[in-house]
Structures are given as structure tokens and as C-alpha cells.
Scaffold this motif. Structure first.
Motif, PDB file in Angstrom:
ATOM      1  N   ASP A 103      -5.296   1.930   4.514  1.00 36.26           N
ATOM      2  CA  ASP A 103      -4.545   0.909   5.272  1.00 36.26           C
ATOM      3  C   ASP A 103      -5.427  -0.323   5.474  1.00 36.26           C
ATOM      4  O   ASP A 103      -4.973  -1.465   5.347  1.00 36.26           O
ATOM      5  CB  ASP A 103      -4.159   1.449   6.666  1.00 36.26           C
ATOM      6  CG  ASP A 103      -3.231   2.646   6.603  1.00 36.26           C
ATOM      7  OD1 ASP A 103      -2.512   2.782   5.602  1.00 36.26           O
ATOM      8  OD2 ASP A 103      -3.219   3.437   7.573  1.00 36.26           O
ATOM      9  N   LYS A 155       0.834  -1.203   0.000  1.00 37.26           N
ATOM     10  CA  LYS A 155       0.000   0.000   0.000  1.00 37.26           C
ATOM     11  C   LYS A 155       0.870   1.255   0.000  1.00 37.26           C
ATOM     12  O   LYS A 155       1.826   1.351   0.790  1.00 37.26           O
ATOM     13  CB  LYS A 155      -0.933  -0.018   1.215  1.00 37.26           C
ATOM     14  CG  LYS A 155      -1.811   1.208   1.341  1.00 37.26           C
ATOM     15  CD  LYS A 155      -1.373   2.137   2.444  1.00 37.26           C
ATOM     16  CE  LYS A 155      -2.082   3.458   2.463  1.00 37.26           C
ATOM     17  NZ  LYS A 155      -1.654   4.344   3.554  1.00 37.26           N
ATOM     18  N   LYS A 203      -1.438   8.436  13.932  1.00 37.91           N
ATOM     19  CA  LYS A 203      -2.194   8.130  12.715  1.00 37.91           C
ATOM     20  C   LYS A 203      -1.359   7.425  11.651  1.00 37.91           C
ATOM     21  O   LYS A 203      -1.746   7.376  10.492  1.00 37.91           O
ATOM     22  CB  LYS A 203      -2.818   9.416  12.172  1.00 37.91           C
ATOM     23  CG  LYS A 203      -3.917   9.877  13.124  1.00 37.91           C
ATOM     24  CD  LYS A 203      -4.558  11.181  12.705  1.00 37.91           C
ATOM     25  CE  LYS A 203      -5.545  11.606  13.806  1.00 37.91           C
ATOM     26  NZ  LYS A 203      -5.702  13.040  13.903  1.00 37.91           N
ATOM     27  N   GLY A 253      -7.892   7.662   6.477  1.00 37.33           N
ATOM     28  CA  GLY A 253      -6.786   6.712   6.648  1.00 37.33           C
ATOM     29  C   GLY A 253      -7.173   5.290   6.247  1.00 37.33           C
ATOM     30  O   GLY A 253      -6.408   4.343   6.440  1.00 37.33           O
TER      31      GLY A 253
HETATM   32 MG    MG Z   1      -2.453   7.082   6.457  1.00 40.21          MG
END
Ligand code: MG
Ligand code: ADP
Ligand code: ASP
Length: 409
Positions: free
Chosen positions: A154, A7, A209, A151
Motif C-alpha cells: 500500500d 495497487k 489492516k 502490508g
Molecule cells: Mg494489505
């Protein structure tokens, strides 16, 4: 031959030059005889830009339409990365979340993945393609586009790694691993070779984060080896792993997390009778507001002060609810503070050691930092302090627990 899900976050695909560099890296991996499924985020800043556009058009944007809008960021990068790969002679095919069929529930803007149909991806890999999947998005049973929360790429990567039984899920980002604390705040922060799932979940949920919380929970649950690495330099990164019980001495504290996103609200002078806490919190949860820390204090006068923290985005709503309750419950007053920060120390080693909290509180007091709220669990201690002392608190705790690069743990 290895099979990885790789990723690349927003900064790693932030410009066409960086997309070209990612294409070189993915191609080199493939040329070495390995297979990979690549997950990408939107170009850095793009999701924020889309959020501001929505807010400029409507005060509280319709969640379904927000997802249609936000999912476009990742659609741009999957196409560009595939083109970059194709131009290097590397066959590649892009998929949006709904094309893969990453099925989620219908909770727009924070949907949860329910299942992944990995048939198309497997067939494409077998035909010699690199498969590039848009992170952060899925589709519900009715065909509505959903997103997985900020986010969330992920989590897409880890979920694909679990579904495809990849050897490892690699999260390439702009730091070369998970550090003892955010290296942008503490220069002497140290990269960890490994960290347990349990600690990483705490770090992520307390504000670090570097990985989305759900991705770590998912990796822990499905036993996906997860590694955080730099897109820009080679190195071993940080492996997130199960606790190694063969190591007798666990460090007391593995890391320090912090969060500037919370606000504190207090209703003062509530009559101290059974049921007060639930009467206060019921309308808050009915309004879909998540409550984090809670402190209740009853004085000699049989009056209670009830304080809790919420996300800053929910501050106004929470204050309005408490103001309505003030009249209903006959409370004395309602006060709020948005200028707070939460600092937490995290470590599985705390389980077997007393005195960690004392050491933390002594250090903060030595710096003249007042603690407003405290909450603890087996492996973490969190305090709420005035936001202006946040960096001082993080730096001094980092040194008090000897976390920096030069010290032996
Ligand atoms: Mg991130
Ligand atoms: P991406 O866009 O690649 O997903 P993120 O911005 O989401 O990247 O995550 C990487 C950032 O996380 C780093 O730039 C760093 O500032 C921040 N961060 C916060 N806490 C930590 C930590 N303990 N270790 C490493 N990075 C951290
Ligand atoms: N682009 C989304 C965000 O900025 C998802 C991600 O980057 O993981 O939150």
C-alpha cells in the motif's frame, strides 16, 4: 485522460486466473485512453509461507536475509502480470523496488522510503507501456534489498502516486471499501463513502489492516487522493480525504477497530519513587520493543503496579526484562497475559461531544465485559478486554453507536 496508480493486493493476484482478471482490468483502463502504474503484492499466503520457511531454518532470522527472501514474493507477481498483459497485446514492463530505485533507509523488515527515482517509469509510460512495480520493497544506499513492513505494498503505491503526481491512488482489494468495522466480524458493517485521513490513520494503527498505516500517513502528508475499491466488483469504493468542515454534523463514531496482536505485562509492588517509570521502560525500549498502552496505579502503601502492552511477538522478551527488573527494583511480582484484545472506537465527531466514553463503557458493562485498560485521544477511545469477548464487544458497540447499514448517521 487520467493517470492512476493502481495497487492489487494478495487475494487479487492469488491465482493465475485472478492475475488474468487483473490484466483484463488494467488493459481495459488503458484502452479507454488512460495511463497507469500498477503495484502488486505477492500471491496471498506467499509472504506468510516465506516467513515460516525462514523460521524453520533459524529462530530469529537475520533481518537482511529475511528481506532478500520476502521480496521474492512480489517479484513473481510482477513478472506474471506483465506476461498476462503482453499476451493480451498490451506492452508492459516489470520493475522490482531496486530496479525503479525506491531508496529506503537500512532498517530491514520495516524500512522507510526516502526517495523514488521516477525517471525510468516516466520514460516507459511515455513509450506506451504499462509499468508494473513490485510492492513492499526497496533498496538502501548500499544496494541491500529492504522491505517496508507487512502490508507495505500500500505504501509503495501511495509513494509512487506522490512521486508521479498521479490523479488518484487506487487500492484494489477483496472488500469494496473501508467499512465501519471489519465486515468479516460484523455482518451489518457498512461501507463508508469517505473517511478522513485522520480517522483512517487511527483505524489502521488500532488494528484495521485494510490499509497499512504508513500509506495513509504518506497520502495525508503529500495530499494523494486515496481510494479503496474491490478487485472483483465495480463500485465507488471509499475515498480517504481531508475533513469536510462544511458538514455540520459529523457522526460521533465513524468506525470500530480491534487488535488481537497485543499482550499485557505487569510489574507489581514497585516502590513508588521518582524515576520508576523510566527505569522500567528504558530496558524495554533498548530491546527495541514498542510499548502501546501504559497504566500506572499507586495504592496507599506507596507501592506501584505498572502495566503496559506490547506486540505478542515481544511478550517473552518483555517478561524476561521485567523479571530481571523485579530483583533490581525490589518489586513484588511480575505477571503477564497474552489473551487480551484491544477494541477502539474512532471518530472526528467525538471532539465536540461529551459522554461518548460513558456510552461505550455502559454498553460493555451491559454485556458483562470487564475493562482492563483504557486509553483515549481526541478522536478515539481504546479499551483492553479479555480476548474471548472481542467479537461480542465489537458487535455490541457497532450497534450502540448505530453504525450498521440500515441506520441513519
Ligand atoms: Mg494489505
Ligand atoms: P490486500 O491483500 O488486498 O492488501 P488486506 O487483507 O491487507 O488485503 O486488507 C483487506 C482486509 O481488511 C479485508 O478482507 C477485511 O477483512 C480487513 N478489514 C479490517 N478492517 C476493515 C474495515 N474497517 N473495512 C474493510 N476491511 C477491513
Ligand atoms: N506481501 C506483503 C505482505 O503480505 C506486502 C503486502 O501484501 O502489502 O505483507
Amino acid at each position: 485522460m487520467a493517470f492512476y496508480v493502481q495497487k492489487f493486493g494478495g487475494t487479487s493476484v492469488g491465482t493465475v486466473e485472478r492475475i488474468a482478471a487483473v490484466a483484463d482490468k488494467v488493459k481495459a483502463f488503458r484502452d479507454a485512453g488512460h495511463d497507469s502504474v500498477v503495484v502488486v503484492s505477492a500471491m496471498s499466503g506467499e509472504t506468510n509461507r516465506l516467513v515460516s520457511l525462514a523460521n524453520a531454518v533459524m529462530e530469529d532470522p537475520t533481518p537482511r536475509e529475511m528481506d532478500v527472501l520476502l521480496s521474492t514474493g512480489e517479484q513473481v507477481t510482477i513478472a506474471l502480470l506483465c506476461m498476462a498483459l503482453n499476451s493480451r497485446g498490451c506492452p508492459a514492463k516489470s520493475y522490482t523496488g531496486s530496479q525503479v530505485r525506491i531508496t529506503t533507509d537500512s532498517t530491514h523488515t520495516k524500512a522507510r522510503i526516502q526517495s523514488i527515482d521516477e525517471g525510468n517509469i516516466r520514460a516507459d509510460i511515455a513509450a506506451g507501456n504499462v509499468v508494473v512495480v513490485a510492492g513492499f520493497q526497496g533498496v538502501d544506499e548500499l544496494g541491500n534489498i529492504t522491505t517496508l513492513g507487512r502490508g507495505g505494498s500500500d505504501t509503495t503505491a501511495v509513494a509512487l502516486a506522490a512521486a508521479l503526481k498521479a490523479d488518484e491512488c487506487q487500492i484494489y482489494t477483496d472488500v469494496d471499501g473501508v467499512y465501519t468495522t471489519d465486515p468479516r466480524v460484523v455482518d451489518s458493517a457498512r461501507r463508508l463513502d469517505k473517511i478522513t485521513f485522520e480517522e483512517m490513520i487511527e483505524m489502521a494503527s488500532l488494528g484495521s489492516k485494510v490499509l497499512q498505516i504508513r500509506s495513509v500517513e504518506f497520502a495525508g502528508k503529500y495530499n494523494v487522493p486515496l481510494r479503496v475499491l474491490s478487485s472483483f466488483q465495480d463500485g465507488p469504493g471509499t475515498l480517504i480525504t481531508t475533513e469536510d468542515t462544511s458538514e455540520m454534523e459529523q457522526p460521533l463514531v465513524s468506525g470500530i477497530a480491534f487488535n488481537r496482536d497485543e499482550a499485557k505485562v505487569t510489574i507489581k509492588g514497585v516502590p513508588d519513587i521518582p524515576g520508576v517509570a523510566s527505569r522500567i521502560l528504558r530496558p524495554v525500549s533498548d530491546a527495541n520493543i514498542e510499548v502501546d498502552m501504559i497504566v500506572q496505579n499507586t495504592g496507599d502503601d506507596n507501592q506501584t503496579d505498572f502495566t503496559f502492552t506490547v506486540h505478542r511477538n515481544d511478550y517473552k522478551k518483555a517478561m524476561a526484562i521485567l523479571e530481571a527488573l523485579q530483583v533490581e527494583l525490589g518489586a513484588r511480582k511480575v505477571v503477564g497475559d497474552t489473551k487480551i484484545a484491544k477494541v477502539s472506537i474512532v471518530g472526528v465527531g467525538m471532539r465536540s461531544h461529551a459522554g461518548v466514553a460513558t456510552k461505550m463503557f455502559e454498553r460493555l458493562s451491559k454485556e458483562g465485559i470487564n475493562i482492563q485498560m483504557i486509553s483515549t485521544s481526541e478522536i478515539k477511545i481504546s479499551v483492553v478486554i479479555d480476548e474471548k469477548y472481542l467479537e461480542l464487544a465489537v458487535r455490541s458497540l457497532h450497534s450502540a453507536f448505530e453504525l450498521s447499514g440500515n441506520s441513519e448517521l
